[in-house]
Write a protein that holds these residues in place. Structure first.
Motif, PDB file in Angstrom:
ATOM      1  N   ASP A 212     -22.252  12.176   4.190  1.00 40.85           N
ATOM      2  CA  ASP A 212     -21.555  11.509   5.283  1.00 40.85           C
ATOM      3  C   ASP A 212     -20.530  12.468   5.881  1.00 40.85           C
ATOM      4  OD1 ASP A 212     -20.331   9.789   7.029  1.00 40.85           O
ATOM      5  OD2 ASP A 212     -19.618   8.372   5.505  1.00 40.85           O
ATOM      6  N   VAL A 213     -20.633  12.736   7.188  1.00 41.19           N
ATOM      7  CA  VAL A 213     -19.701  13.654   7.849  1.00 41.19           C
ATOM      8  C   VAL A 213     -18.818  12.940   8.869  1.00 41.19           C
ATOM      9  CG1 VAL A 213     -21.164  15.666   7.476  1.00 41.19           C
ATOM     10  CG2 VAL A 213     -21.451  14.318   9.565  1.00 41.19           C
ATOM     11  N   LEU A 214     -18.726  11.610   8.771  1.00 39.59           N
ATOM     12  CA  LEU A 214     -17.894  10.860   9.708  1.00 39.59           C
ATOM     13  C   LEU A 214     -16.445  11.337   9.601  1.00 39.59           C
ATOM     14  CD1 LEU A 214     -17.833   8.466  11.736  1.00 39.59           C
ATOM     15  CD2 LEU A 214     -17.130   7.019   9.820  1.00 39.59           C
ATOM     16  N   GLY A 215     -15.851  11.601  10.751  1.00 42.26           N
ATOM     17  CA  GLY A 215     -14.462  12.030  10.780  1.00 42.26           C
ATOM     18  C   GLY A 215     -14.245  13.502  10.510  1.00 42.26           C
ATOM     19  N   GLN A 216     -15.319  14.244  10.240  1.00 42.21           N
ATOM     20  CA  GLN A 216     -15.217  15.682   9.995  1.00 42.21           C
ATOM     21  C   GLN A 216     -15.728  16.457  11.212  1.00 42.21           C
ATOM     22  OE1 GLN A 216     -16.750  16.951   6.070  1.00 42.21           O
ATOM     23  NE2 GLN A 216     -17.079  14.790   5.611  1.00 42.21           N
ATOM     24  N   MET A 217     -15.207  17.659  11.380  1.00 42.95           N
ATOM     25  CA  MET A 217     -15.717  18.512  12.442  1.00 42.95           C
ATOM     26  C   MET A 217     -17.134  18.962  12.086  1.00 42.95           C
ATOM     27  SD  MET A 217     -15.419  19.962  15.355  1.00 42.95           S
ATOM     28  CE  MET A 217     -13.677  19.847  15.752  1.00 42.95           C
ATOM     29  N   PHE A 218     -18.072  18.674  12.956  1.00 41.84           N
ATOM     30  CA  PHE A 218     -19.471  19.056  12.771  1.00 41.84           C
ATOM     31  C   PHE A 218     -19.895  19.740  14.054  1.00 41.84           C
ATOM     32  CE2 PHE A 218     -24.052  18.597  12.625  1.00 41.84           C
ATOM     33  CZ  PHE A 218     -24.364  18.705  11.273  1.00 41.84           C
ATOM     34  N   ASP A 219     -19.735  21.062  14.098  1.00 41.93           N
ATOM     35  CA  ASP A 219     -19.938  21.818  15.342  1.00 41.93           C
ATOM     36  C   ASP A 219     -21.272  22.558  15.293  1.00 41.93           C
ATOM     37  OD1 ASP A 219     -19.838  23.236  17.663  1.00 41.93           O
ATOM     38  OD2 ASP A 219     -17.957  24.281  17.220  1.00 41.93           O
ATOM     39  N   SER A 220     -22.242  22.049  16.032  1.00 43.52           N
ATOM     40  CA  SER A 220     -23.541  22.721  16.133  1.00 43.52           C
ATOM     41  C   SER A 220     -23.839  23.159  17.556  1.00 43.52           C
ATOM     42  CB  SER A 220     -24.653  21.796  15.628  1.00 43.52           C
ATOM     43  OG  SER A 220     -24.832  20.694  16.490  1.00 43.52           O
TER      44      SER A 220
END
Length: 465
Positions: A212-220
């Motif tokens: 789960d990456v909700l609330g995290q920076m996920f830069d693609s």
């Protein structure tokens, strides 16, 4: 032997002409690298797009044969290309080279939830759509992804999807039924019923790993610098050459990408490659603004995919007389995922301009009217993106509004007025999506259609500025 002097004279003539053109050896080398690098960017952007998502996943501790997801409605920290903040995303990544055939189980649709999605190879070519708009038609099913040149007979009971690449991924949207936190939680719980495991474990599958990456920076977002070619090289080294793409073997060799050899350009080549990827970026940008025809007469709303690409979306970008790499390239510049059956599950319209044809300016205020009785089965939404990156505008809350937005104001006649700009209009805060002064933005309107809209000019609904 009598013809040798003539041959020599011809050779000398050509050499002299090259010198007369004014190019030094280094200039010819650099010009060749640059023009071939521009074409490599146009051709290779789908796998670079894929690799950027994979690397972002790995930064969060994920890997192949696992699923990344957002455990709720995400905000601007989801820096993928044009995501829809009004649905719940699950993205499985797989690699069949070591693990062998991979099984993806899609749960049946019902009161618990529903998935709209597509499974793709590393080129983002659709293997098949899943869910009610896909091949299982909402009944759920076990999809079996086969590696390239798989020779064994697949077992019974699977929806078999041969793939020409080892790597691939899926875009699965767990649709929210209703509004508010409870509705979002139900959609998350339903999506967590998806399973991913190697066929070799069919008798006793290991538990699917979700991250789960909700609330995290996920830069693609795609980087138009030397790292573009580094991503391209990784995939070229790992995946088999497809017959359709072998024309690129020598082109890539020219820019330093060759199977079995390290990609290590010298300083001179690095500068040329960075110039080339910058030029390719500008070319994408130009085509993005000029390629798509208006969907409604006298407007600037368009389906953000060319008719050429739509015609081959179900055949891995190919027809007997075409291979739509230009259309594919400009699409993967702003988005990811190729739907196999366009219009059956989701339908999109995009605009970068107002009704007068002027670029949408983040420092100005706009109003968009959604008509009454929108012909959708689940929801419509309007999302604002940064025009420069095609991702959600950074540090801006509430990047979209939808028919399921809590507190959305509806006019007496059933229409909905949406507002975009740096400041909220008084009394209309619940219908306002913020923008930022100093930059351009774009709006993507998504809807779930009652029927396939790919063959009609009527459109999902006549939105207007």
């Amino acid at each position: 032997m009598q013809h040798s002097p003539i041959f020599l004279a011809l050779a000398l003539s050509i050499s002299t002409a090259d010198t007369a053109a004014g190019f030094t050896t280094d200039e010819l080398r650099n010009r060749t690298i640059e023009r071939r690098a521009v074409e490599a960017v146009n051709w290779g952007i789908p796998v670079v797009n894929f690799d950027r998502m994979l690397q972002a996943f790995k930064e969060k501790g994920g890997d192949f044969n696992q699923i990344v997801y957002w455990g709720g409605l995400f905000d601007w920290r989801n820096q993928t290309l044009t995501p829809n903040p009004d649905t719940i995303y699950f993205k499985p990544f797989w690699d069949t080279k070591m693990a062998g055939p991979i099984v993806i189980e899609i749960p049946p649709a019902g009161e618990d939830g529903s998935i709209t999605g597509t499974l793709m190879d590393v080129w983002q070519a659709a293997l098949e759509d899943v869910g009610p708009a896909g091949v299982d038609q909402g009944k759920g099913g076990k999809y079996l992804i086969l590696p390239p040149d798989y020779k064994e007979k697949p077992p019974e009971g699977f929806i078999v999807l041969p793939s020409s690449t080892y790597e691939g991924f899926g875009l699965l949207r767990s649709v929210i039924n209703g509004s508010g936190p409870d509705a979002a939680r139900r959609a998350v719980d339903y999506g967590l019923k998806v399973k991913l495991y190697p066929l070799a474990q069919e008798a006793s599958p290991s538990k699917t790993k979700f991250i789960d990456v909700l609330g995290q920076m996920f830069d693609s977002t795609i980087r138009y610098d030397l790292s573009f070619f580094q991503s391209l090289n990784r995939v070229v080294q790992y995946e088999p050459w497809l017959s359709r793409d072998k024309v690129m073997v020598d082109m890539l060799k020219t820019i330093g990408i060759e199977k079995g050899k390290p990609f290590n350009p010298d300083e001179s080549a690095r500068k040329v490659l960075e110039s080339a990827v910058d030029e390719a970026h500008a070319w994408f940008d130009f085509r993005y603004e000029t390629t798509f025809a208006p969907y409604f007469k006298d407007t600037h709303w368009a389906v953000p995919a060319s008719p050429e690409l739509m015609e081959v979306s179900d055949s891995f970008y190919e027809s007997p007389d075409s291979y739509a790499i230009d259309a594919r390239g400009v699409t993967d510049y702003w988005a990811f995922s190729t739907v196999k059956h366009l219009g059956a599950g989701q339908f999109y319209l995009m605009s970068t301009k107002d009704k007068h044809g002027a670029p949408l300016d983040g420092g100005k205020a706009y109003k968009l009217t959604i008509p009454a009785n929108v012909p959708v089965t689940q929801y419509w939404s309007a999302v604002v993106y940064d025009r420069a990156t095609h991702a959600l505008i950074r540090d801006v809350a509430s990047p979209s509004k939808s028919s399921q937005t809590p507190g959305l104001q509806v006019n007496e006649d059933g229409t909905v007025d949406l507002y975009f700009g740096p400041d909220a209009p008084s009394g209309k805060e619940s219908n306002w999506t913020p923008t930022k002064a100093g930059g351009r933005f774009e709006v993507l309107s998504a809807s779930t259609a009652r029927k396939s809209l790919s063959s009609t000019r009527r459109g999902p609904f006549p939105i207007s500025w």
